[in-house]
Structure formats: C-alpha cells, structure tokens
Scaffold this active site. Structure first.
Site, short mmCIF file in Angstrom:
data_model
loop_
_atom_site.label_atom_id
_atom_site.label_comp_id
_atom_site.label_asym_id
_atom_site.label_seq_id
_atom_site.Cartn_x
_atom_site.Cartn_y
_atom_site.Cartn_z
N ARG A 1 -47.46 46.68 -28.08
CA ARG A 1 -47.46 48.24 -27.78
C ARG A 1 -48.15 48.89 -29.10
O ARG A 1 -47.80 48.78 -30.10
CB ARG A 1 -46.32 49.03 -27.33
CG ARG A 1 -46.32 50.46 -27.08
CD ARG A 1 -45.16 51.13 -26.34
NE ARG A 1 -43.98 51.20 -27.28
CZ ARG A 1 -42.79 51.90 -26.52
NH1 ARG A 1 -42.83 52.07 -25.34
NH2 ARG A 1 -41.96 51.89 -27.46
N ARG A 59 -32.78 47.84 -30.87
CA ARG A 59 -32.98 48.77 -29.79
C ARG A 59 -32.34 48.34 -28.33
O ARG A 59 -31.64 49.20 -27.59
CB ARG A 59 -34.42 49.26 -29.61
CG ARG A 59 -34.72 50.14 -30.89
CD ARG A 59 -36.21 50.29 -31.00
NE ARG A 59 -36.80 51.07 -29.94
CZ ARG A 59 -37.88 51.21 -29.54
NH1 ARG A 59 -38.92 50.22 -29.99
NH2 ARG A 59 -38.27 51.90 -28.63
N ARG A 116 -45.68 51.48 -34.08
CA ARG A 116 -44.43 52.30 -34.15
C ARG A 116 -43.69 51.37 -35.07
O ARG A 116 -43.35 50.17 -34.98
CB ARG A 116 -43.71 52.81 -33.00
CG ARG A 116 -44.18 53.85 -32.50
CD ARG A 116 -43.19 54.30 -31.17
NE ARG A 116 -42.03 53.87 -30.88
CZ ARG A 116 -41.48 54.22 -29.88
NH1 ARG A 116 -42.04 54.69 -28.52
NH2 ARG A 116 -40.14 54.24 -29.73
N ARG A 132 -29.34 59.59 -23.27
CA ARG A 132 -28.98 58.27 -23.85
C ARG A 132 -27.70 57.94 -24.18
O ARG A 132 -27.38 56.66 -24.14
CB ARG A 132 -29.99 58.03 -25.06
CG ARG A 132 -31.15 57.14 -24.60
CD ARG A 132 -31.95 57.06 -26.14
NE ARG A 132 -32.92 56.29 -26.31
CZ ARG A 132 -34.10 56.19 -26.24
NH1 ARG A 132 -34.70 57.41 -25.86
NH2 ARG A 132 -35.10 55.29 -26.33
N LYS A 158 -40.71 54.07 -18.96
CA LYS A 158 -40.60 55.41 -18.55
C LYS A 158 -41.60 56.52 -19.25
O LYS A 158 -41.92 57.32 -18.45
CB LYS A 158 -39.34 55.67 -19.67
CG LYS A 158 -37.98 54.90 -19.13
CD LYS A 158 -36.87 55.08 -19.70
CE LYS A 158 -36.73 55.23 -21.23
NZ LYS A 158 -36.95 53.80 -21.98
P1 AMP Z 1 -38.27 56.47 -27.37
O1 AMP Z 1 -39.64 56.93 -27.86
O2 AMP Z 1 -37.60 57.05 -26.13
O3 AMP Z 1 -38.15 55.10 -27.45
O4 AMP Z 1 -37.47 56.92 -28.75
C1 AMP Z 1 -37.56 56.30 -30.04
C2 AMP Z 1 -36.21 56.52 -31.00
O5 AMP Z 1 -36.03 57.85 -31.00
C3 AMP Z 1 -34.93 55.80 -30.34
O6 AMP Z 1 -34.99 54.53 -30.63
C4 AMP Z 1 -34.08 56.79 -31.12
O7 AMP Z 1 -33.88 56.46 -32.49
C5 AMP Z 1 -34.67 58.14 -31.03
N1 AMP Z 1 -34.13 58.86 -29.83
C6 AMP Z 1 -35.02 59.37 -28.90
N2 AMP Z 1 -34.41 59.90 -27.65
C7 AMP Z 1 -33.22 59.94 -28.04
C8 AMP Z 1 -31.81 60.27 -27.41
N3 AMP Z 1 -31.68 60.83 -26.19
N4 AMP Z 1 -30.70 60.31 -28.16
C9 AMP Z 1 -30.45 59.42 -29.49
N5 AMP Z 1 -31.85 59.10 -30.02
C10 AMP Z 1 -33.16 59.35 -29.50
#
Ligand code: AMP
Length: 213
Positions: free
Chosen positions: A123, A167, A156, A84, A9
């Site tokens: 990654r 996740r 990360r 989400r 994404k």
């Molecule tokens: P991402 O970089 O999109 O994988 O997001 C990393 C982490 O940030 C996720 O695993 C969540 O802990 C938090 N996060 C990001 N976007 C959201 C969202 N829309 N709702 C809740 N937690 C989020």
C-alpha cells in the site's frame, strides 16, 4: 466500518462519501495529518501509531467528540477506524445520545490474513490528500505520484512488514470483540472484502440497503 487493517475500510468509505455525501471520519487520517503538522496531538500519537499500537482511548474519544460536533456531520457520517475498542464503542453510544443521533449500521469487512498482509505491504498513501494506491493491484499512473492530486505517495511506517503483524494482533485482541458488541445490537452486516474494489462497493451498498438512497 469495522474490520482489520487492510480490509478496505478507507477505500470503501471514500467511495461512499463521494456517492452519498455522508462525510468520512477517519481517525487514522486525522492522526496522520496531526503528525505531519507536528501538532501536540500528532506528537502524542506518533509513537503509538508507528509501533502499530492503538492511541489511548481518551485521546481518540475527545478527537471524535469534537469532530462529530462540526456542522458537516449533522446529516450523516461514516466512521472509518473508530471505534476500535469496547470502551470507545461505549463512549460513542454516549456521544451519539447527546447529539440526538443514531448509529444505523455497522459494516464488518472480512478479509483473510494472507490477503491483508499482501495489501498492506504494497500500500502507498498520498502525503497530501490521503488517497490510496497499491504497487501491484492499483499502481499510480506515475510511480510515486498520487493520481488524484499529484502529491507524493509514501509507505506509512506502520505498513512496514514488522509492524503489520503487530497491528493484526492488536486488531484481534482489542477490536474484534466489537463484532459481538454490534451483532448483539442488531446493527452488524458482514461483507466479503475480497475482490475488485467496485465489486466490494456493490456489496457495501447492498448491506446499506435503505440507507444508500
Ligand atoms: P488506520 O489508518 O485506521 O489504520 O489507523 C492508523 C493508526 O492510527 C492505528 O494503527 C492506531 O495507532 C491509530 N488509530 C486510528 N484510529 C484509532 C482508534 N480508533 N483508536 C486507537 N488508535 C487509532
């Protein structure tokens, strides 16, 4: 952009931003920056993120509501990693209504779990600009250094193997129901997320159709 962690994404959203100028809003990037800057938001979010859980809906919804009010969003934006959960999607509907904007399309990027795990475990993310690299599939020119800005590439905490499984479970339970939510509204386009980055970019552009002008 809808899809499990590791679906691509962020990679695709960054390409679309460069191609079409619609600003990418990545809630993950915003939260990671807040964590690095040790802001109250960052401190509040860190425990959830590092354990692979979702940050509470109210925190995320407030964050996105503020972001969407900024002037660079007036002519289009691309949501990456939001919504989400179903409550987040409902809040987004309300926010957009208030702003007089519409959600035009939802791109659902599909990738088998074995590929997701391989992508996430390898990654690397730039601490400075958020650019992505992969130790095997797209290694940086110099190990540990971002090709784009020279910043430090790091793994990360939530891309470590034990957190990845969590996740993926969270995605299935809390995020996957959004597929039906948006299908029922006629907004969903599904995209095969396996292949070269450019191949997938072309599929995304096809799925955007008239929006990609
Ligand atoms: P991402 O970089 O999109 O994988 O997001 C990393 C982490 O940030 C996720 O695993 C969540 O802990 C938090 N996060 C990001 N976007 C959201 C969202 N829309 N709702 C809740 N937690 C989020």
């Amino acid at each position: 952009m809808l899809g499990p962690p590791g679906a691509g994404k962020g990679t695709q959203a960054k390409l679309l931003q460069d191609l079409f100028g619609a600003v990418q809003i990545s809630t993950g990037d915003i939260l990671r920056k807040a964590m690095a800057d040790q802001t109250p938001l960052g401190k509040q979010a860190a425990g959830f993120i590092n354990s692979g859980a979702l940050v509470p809906d109210n925190v995320i919804v407030d964050l996105v509501a503020e972001r969407l009010k900024q002037s660079d969003c007036a002519h289009g934006f691309l949501l990456d990693g939001f919504p989400r959960t179903i409550p987040q999607a409902e809040s987004l509907d309300a926010m957009l209504k208030q702003l007089g904007q519409n959600l035009n399309r939802v791109l659902w990027v599909q990738v088998p779990e074995s590929v997701l795990i391989e992508r996430l475990a390898g990654r690397r993310t730039c601490r400075q600009c958020g650019a992505l690299a992969h130790v095997t599939f797209s290694p940086p020119r110099t190990a540990g250094v971002c090709d784009r800005c020279g910043g430090e590439l790091y793994q990360r905490d939530d891309d470590r193997e034990e957190t990845i499984a969590r996740r993926l479970q969270v995605y299935e339970k809390q995020t996957a129901p959004l597929v039906e939510y948006y299908r029922a509204r006629g907004l969903l386009r599904s995209i095969d997320g396996v292949g070269e980055i450019e191949q997938i970019r072309d599929r995304v552009i096809d799925a955007l159709g008239d929006l990609a002008q």
